[in-house]
Motif scaffolding. Structure first.
Motif, mmCIF file in Angstrom:
data_model
loop_
_atom_site.group_PDB
_atom_site.id
_atom_site.type_symbol
_atom_site.label_atom_id
_atom_site.label_comp_id
_atom_site.label_asym_id
_atom_site.label_seq_id
_atom_site.Cartn_x
_atom_site.Cartn_y
_atom_site.Cartn_z
ATOM 1 N N SER A 140 22.495 -21.871 10.798
ATOM 2 C CA SER A 140 23.187 -23.628 10.923
ATOM 3 C C SER A 140 22.635 -24.564 11.460
ATOM 4 N N ASN A 141 20.859 -24.583 11.589
ATOM 5 C CA ASN A 141 20.032 -25.129 12.160
ATOM 6 C C ASN A 141 20.213 -26.577 11.209
ATOM 7 N N TYR A 142 21.587 -27.676 11.739
ATOM 8 C CA TYR A 142 21.858 -28.692 10.815
ATOM 9 C C TYR A 142 21.175 -29.576 10.428
ATOM 10 N N GLU A 143 20.325 -30.450 11.952
ATOM 11 C CA GLU A 143 19.481 -31.569 12.242
ATOM 12 C C GLU A 143 18.428 -31.125 10.665
ATOM 13 N N SER A 144 17.708 -29.797 10.916
ATOM 14 C CA SER A 144 16.221 -29.763 10.332
ATOM 15 C C SER A 144 17.101 -29.762 8.769
ATOM 16 N N ALA A 145 18.549 -29.233 8.430
ATOM 17 C CA ALA A 145 18.515 -29.031 7.378
ATOM 18 C C ALA A 145 19.141 -29.789 6.477
ATOM 19 N N GLU A 165 17.113 -43.752 18.143
ATOM 20 C CA GLU A 165 17.231 -42.351 18.855
ATOM 21 C C GLU A 165 18.368 -41.676 18.585
ATOM 22 N N TYR A 166 18.999 -41.805 17.941
ATOM 23 C CA TYR A 166 19.800 -40.892 17.738
ATOM 24 C C TYR A 166 19.431 -40.079 16.488
ATOM 25 N N SER A 167 19.743 -38.519 16.765
ATOM 26 C CA SER A 167 19.856 -37.548 15.413
ATOM 27 C C SER A 167 20.837 -38.032 14.329
ATOM 28 N N VAL A 168 20.367 -37.181 13.595
ATOM 29 C CA VAL A 168 21.263 -37.628 12.111
ATOM 30 C C VAL A 168 22.493 -37.349 12.036
ATOM 31 N N ILE A 169 22.493 -36.426 13.318
ATOM 32 C CA ILE A 169 24.112 -35.448 12.786
ATOM 33 C C ILE A 169 24.897 -36.888 13.852
#
Length: 481
Positions: free
Chosen positions: A24-29, A145-149
């Motif tokens: 469930s480490n979705y950002e890294s996934a 600066e926003y993450s991909v999520i």
């Protein structure tokens, strides 16, 4: 074999994405999924879409929070429909960004068009912003600066609250749209297939794929397993002729009685492969005629593949590198020669639109590598001798140049500028469902795929010319992990 190495690299990167997804480490996934997609884009792995990768992104899409962001786009009640154009990054030069501008420019005045930029790192071309403004719209730049999520959540919010239809003009390795539109509902999504020769993301979330040619559509159905594809040619804009051919030749230092051959394309598109050797072919042509000059825009004159040709033809071959303003070169050209083994389709269409007869190459490896045949264009000859004979006939026969150029101009204008293009757009939009759906085609009869010969060639050429781009992309992604 390079293609097999590319497959193995993709598999290793995708395994990392799956590992992070499993905990469930979705950002890294998602970032590892982007790395895998970048690898497949810059180093062809023998497939054009990866079902498991897109399905993983769909699963992550279902976990996105419902969030309302503070943004502003105009809403004009007098406009019948609102279209949101999604762009990874816009560039001051290059056909991809110009395609967006042309599509907006040619849209009906009663529609509203706005643009959202997902990963804009440089200045946005003013002409692109102006195009949206002229169609009653504006633009949004999602903060870097926003993450991909977060970017995907932002994109979904804008699309759901503003758009009637979404156009995707994304980079083939950009996963943000997959996350934003990986669940059903919301406005229908059109994926503009501007990189039809390569791997890409987004096909499972496209309610309709806009393909530019029949060969592209065939791959969309057979190899990308899309639910629906429509054909819409590259939108072109009317050409303004400010100077005569004589004046354009004079500005380039060329005598008015000299026949000018022109070709435009990235350096790798001229890389010789087996019997397909552009520098060798043009050397044969130039040596056979006195008052002829060949201009090649795009490749560097220091590229070694041109050394022999430049030395052999005594000043009749000009390899001039990249040029931002090429209007004088088009204006001076009497004949346009398609690059090969890889064509440069937009440049070729722009030439035909100007009435410059385009000559197609000999013995193409695949229909994907050559401009489709328009009225007035030659059948692709079988060998270099027949090719040189065709070019020579155009050099020596001004009536043939004029006749062929007029036919090509009329045909290209119809399908890319006039009624034919407008009817194609209307048909495309009428094919959309009322709301967005997700998934690939249910027809899995072509799941066992045969890799075409040109894909092996493409992988080898990419390894030589696009290795630096791949390394740069992977380094940028790794910096965010």
């Amino acid at each position: 074999m390079q293609l097999m190495k590319n497959q193995e690299r993709f598999d290793r990167l995708f395994e990392q994405a799956v590992r992070h997804y499993s905990i469930s480490n979705y950002e890294s996934a998602v970032l590892w999924a982007k790395a895998a997609a970048s690898s497949a884009w810059y180093a062809h792995p023998g497939f054009y879409v990866h079902r498991e990768l897109e399905e993983m992104l769909q699963d992550i899409s279902a976990t996105l929070p419902n969030r309302v962001y503070d943004w502003s786009l105009p809403v004009n009640p007098k406009c019948s429909k609102r279209f949101l154009h999604v762009i990874t990054q816009a560039y001051p030069t290059g056909g991809h960004t110009r395609l967006v501008e042309r599509l907006i420019h040619k849209a009906p005045d009663g529609d509203q068009h706005s643009i959202i930029f997902l990963d804009q790192k440089g200045a946005i071309p003013s002409w692109l912003i102006d195009a949206a403004s002229e169609k009653n719209g504006s633009h949004i730049v999602i903060p870097q600066e926003y993450s991909v999520i977060e970017k995907a959540t932002y994109l979904r919010d804008v699309a759901y609250r503003w758009a009637d239809t979404v156009y995707l003009h994304i980079h083939p390795d950009d996963p943000i749209a997959n996350l934003a539109f990986g669940v059903e509902g919301g406005p229908p999504v059109i994926l503009v297939n501007h990189s039809d020769h390569s791997f890409g993301l987004g096909y499972s979330i496209a309610d309709l794929v806009s393909d530019g040619r029949i060969s592209s559509q065939q791959i969309s159905y057979d190899r990308r397993h899309v639910r629906k594809s429509g054909i819409l040619g590259v939108p072109l804009l009317p050409v303004e002729f400010n100077l005569s051919k004589r004046d354009c030749k004079a500005r380039l230092g060329i005598d008015e009685n000299t026949i000018v051959l022109l070709s435009i394309g990235a350096s790798y598109k001229y890389t010789p492969y087996e019997n397909l050797d552009f520098p060798n072919a043009i050397t044969k042509v130039l040596l056979a005629h006195e008052k002829v000059v060949m201009i090649v825009i795009g490749p560097s004159p220091s590229d070694s593949i041109w050394d022999g040709a430049i030395q052999s033809v005594q000043g009749k071959l000009r390899v001039v590198g990249v040029k931002n303003d090429i209007s004088d070169y088009y204006g001076a050209a009497d004949i346009y020669l398609s690059s090969f083994p890889f064509g440069s389709f937009t440049a070729e269409l722009d030439a035909a639109l100007r009435g410059i007869p385009v000559i197609r190459p000999y013995s193409p490896i695949s229909d994907m590598m050559v401009l489709q045949q328009y009225e007035g264009m030659n059948e692709c000859p079988l060998n270099i001798e027949d090719y040189c004979a065709i070019v020579s006939s155009f050099i020596t026969n001004s009536s043939l140049r004029e006749y062929s150029g007029n036919l090509q101009q009329r045909s290209v204008s119809y399908y890319h500028l006039g009624d034919g293009w407008n009817k194609g757009l209307e048909h495309l939009l009428n094919s959309l469902p009322a709301s967005h759906r997700v998934g690939f085609s249910e027809d899995r009869s072509s799941e066992t795929e045969l890799i075409n010969e040109y894909e092996f060639i493409w992988a080898e050429i990419q390894a030589v010319h696009l290795g630096k781009e791949l390394v740069s992309s992977l380094i940028q992604i790794s910096g965010r992990l």
